[in-house]
Motif scaffolding. Structure first.
Motif, mmCIF file in Angstrom:
data_model
loop_
_atom_site.group_PDB
_atom_site.id
_atom_site.type_symbol
_atom_site.label_atom_id
_atom_site.label_comp_id
_atom_site.label_asym_id
_atom_site.label_seq_id
_atom_site.Cartn_x
_atom_site.Cartn_y
_atom_site.Cartn_z
ATOM 1 N N ALA A 1 0.845 -1.193 0.000
ATOM 2 C CA ALA A 1 0.000 0.000 0.000
ATOM 3 C C ALA A 1 0.880 1.242 0.000
ATOM 4 N N ASN A 2 0.390 2.279 -0.660
ATOM 5 C CA ASN A 2 1.052 3.580 -0.719
ATOM 6 C C ASN A 2 2.390 3.534 -1.467
ATOM 7 N N THR A 3 2.508 2.609 -2.449
ATOM 8 C CA THR A 3 3.695 2.559 -3.309
ATOM 9 C C THR A 3 3.254 2.658 -4.761
ATOM 10 N N ALA A 4 4.136 3.194 -5.594
ATOM 11 C CA ALA A 4 3.865 3.276 -7.035
ATOM 12 C C ALA A 4 4.225 1.941 -7.670
ATOM 13 N N GLN A 5 3.305 1.399 -8.452
ATOM 14 C CA GLN A 5 3.510 0.109 -9.119
ATOM 15 C C GLN A 5 3.190 0.256 -10.600
ATOM 16 N N ASN A 6 3.996 -0.347 -11.450
ATOM 17 C CA ASN A 6 3.688 -0.367 -12.865
ATOM 18 C C ASN A 6 2.858 -1.594 -13.185
ATOM 19 N N ILE A 7 1.695 -1.373 -13.766
ATOM 20 C CA ILE A 7 0.876 -2.436 -14.332
ATOM 21 C C ILE A 7 1.338 -2.514 -15.780
ATOM 22 N N THR A 8 1.846 -3.679 -16.211
ATOM 23 C CA THR A 8 2.418 -3.781 -17.552
ATOM 24 C C THR A 8 1.733 -4.878 -18.363
ATOM 25 N N TRP A 9 1.798 -4.738 -19.680
ATOM 26 C CA TRP A 9 1.175 -5.710 -20.570
ATOM 27 C C TRP A 9 1.898 -5.758 -21.904
ATOM 28 N N THR A 10 1.604 -6.822 -22.628
ATOM 29 C CA THR A 10 2.057 -7.025 -23.995
ATOM 30 C C THR A 10 0.818 -7.057 -24.875
ATOM 31 N N VAL A 11 0.899 -6.434 -26.031
ATOM 32 C CA VAL A 11 -0.221 -6.452 -26.970
ATOM 33 C C VAL A 11 -0.218 -7.799 -27.686
ATOM 34 N N ILE A 12 -1.368 -8.489 -27.648
ATOM 35 C CA ILE A 12 -1.465 -9.786 -28.322
ATOM 36 C C ILE A 12 -2.423 -9.739 -29.508
ATOM 37 N N ASN A 13 -3.167 -8.661 -29.632
ATOM 38 C CA ASN A 13 -4.079 -8.496 -30.767
ATOM 39 C C ASN A 13 -3.704 -7.199 -31.474
ATOM 40 N N PRO A 14 -3.148 -7.294 -32.682
ATOM 41 C CA PRO A 14 -2.707 -6.086 -33.385
ATOM 42 C C PRO A 14 -3.846 -5.094 -33.667
ATOM 43 N N ALA A 15 -5.081 -5.553 -33.626
ATOM 44 C CA ALA A 15 -6.212 -4.657 -33.848
ATOM 45 C C ALA A 15 -6.582 -3.859 -32.594
ATOM 46 N N ALA A 16 -6.041 -4.237 -31.448
ATOM 47 C CA ALA A 16 -6.344 -3.525 -30.197
ATOM 48 C C ALA A 16 -5.746 -2.124 -30.258
ATOM 49 N N THR A 17 -6.486 -1.147 -29.753
ATOM 50 C CA THR A 17 -6.003 0.234 -29.803
ATOM 51 C C THR A 17 -5.831 0.849 -28.419
ATOM 52 N N ASN A 18 -6.900 0.845 -27.622
ATOM 53 C CA ASN A 18 -6.865 1.539 -26.336
ATOM 54 C C ASN A 18 -7.484 0.718 -25.218
ATOM 55 N N ILE A 19 -6.965 0.955 -24.022
ATOM 56 C CA ILE A 19 -7.604 0.496 -22.790
ATOM 57 C C ILE A 19 -8.410 1.694 -22.308
ATOM 58 N N THR A 20 -9.667 1.491 -22.013
ATOM 59 C CA THR A 20 -10.511 2.611 -21.579
ATOM 60 C C THR A 20 -10.812 2.595 -20.094
ATOM 61 N N ASN A 21 -10.513 1.483 -19.435
ATOM 62 C CA ASN A 21 -10.812 1.378 -18.014
ATOM 63 C C ASN A 21 -9.947 0.287 -17.403
ATOM 64 N N ILE A 22 -9.392 0.576 -16.223
ATOM 65 C CA ILE A 22 -8.655 -0.438 -15.456
ATOM 66 C C ILE A 22 -9.296 -0.482 -14.078
ATOM 67 N N GLU A 23 -9.645 -1.696 -13.640
ATOM 68 C CA GLU A 23 -10.319 -1.878 -12.354
ATOM 69 C C GLU A 23 -9.537 -2.825 -11.466
ATOM 70 N N LEU A 24 -9.679 -2.614 -10.157
ATOM 71 C CA LEU A 24 -9.154 -3.545 -9.163
ATOM 72 C C LEU A 24 -10.321 -4.381 -8.675
ATOM 73 N N ARG A 25 -10.130 -5.688 -8.674
ATOM 74 C CA ARG A 25 -11.151 -6.623 -8.189
ATOM 75 C C ARG A 25 -10.494 -7.574 -7.203
ATOM 76 N N LYS A 26 -11.324 -8.314 -6.462
ATOM 77 C CA LYS A 26 -10.777 -9.365 -5.599
ATOM 78 C C LYS A 26 -11.852 -10.401 -5.315
ATOM 79 N N GLY A 27 -11.387 -11.589 -4.887
ATOM 80 C CA GLY A 27 -12.304 -12.644 -4.505
ATOM 81 C C GLY A 27 -12.193 -13.865 -5.389
ATOM 82 N N ASN A 28 -13.297 -14.599 -5.468
ATOM 83 C CA ASN A 28 -13.387 -15.836 -6.227
ATOM 84 C C ASN A 28 -13.308 -15.540 -7.724
#
Length: 157
Positions: free
Chosen positions: A40-67
């Protein structure tokens, strides 16, 4: 008859594959991965690799938890439009999150496709290490310096 059954199975499999590709956001998370720990209270990089060349933008990033079958929404991480080619988003982990090993991140695109990260752990700030809460009352006036007090007393005598 065997040929037509095999053909139908092939077409059904191809349709399933296409639908699966369209249902994600066109990326693969490279961080966090299973076993990652975010404090908590630290800067973290969320990183990814593009796997679909047609993908353009991420419009929303959410934090979830549980099952994994029904992850509970925790909070929005970002609602800004992020080009997938950027490959990362820097996030400061909020201090109010609890320690848990079942957090996941979801990235969504403008078509509604979503990609899920692996489970990772968020470590809460230990009690007593929270930053001090600012006191809204005014600060007391500083005490006069000893030399100034002594010279003031001598001049009045």
């Amino acid at each position: 008859m065997k040929f037509s059954a095999a053909f139908v199975a092939f077409v059904a499999g191809a349709v399933s594959f296409v639908n699966a590709q369209q249902s994600d956001a066109g990326i693969f998370f490279t961080h966090p991965v299973l076993g990652s720990n975010f404090a908590a209270n630290t800067a973290q990089n969320i990183t990814w690799t593009v796997i679909n060349p047609a993908a353009t933008n991420i419009t929303n990033i959410e934090l979830r938890k549980g099952n994994a079958e029904n992850l509970d929404f925790v909070q929005n991480i970002s609602n800004e439009e992020i080009p997938v080619s950027r490959g990362f988003y820097q996030w400061v982990v909020p201090q109010n999150l609890t320690t848990d090993t079942s957090y996941a991140i979801i990235a969504k695109n403008q078509q509604g496709g979503a990609t899920y990260s692996a489970y990772f752990t968020i470590l809460a700030t230990p009690p007593g290490l929270n930053p001090p809460v600012s006191d809204p009352s005014p600060a007391p006036a500083p005490a006069p310096a000893p030399a100034a007090a002594a010279s003031s007393a001598a001049s009045s005598a």
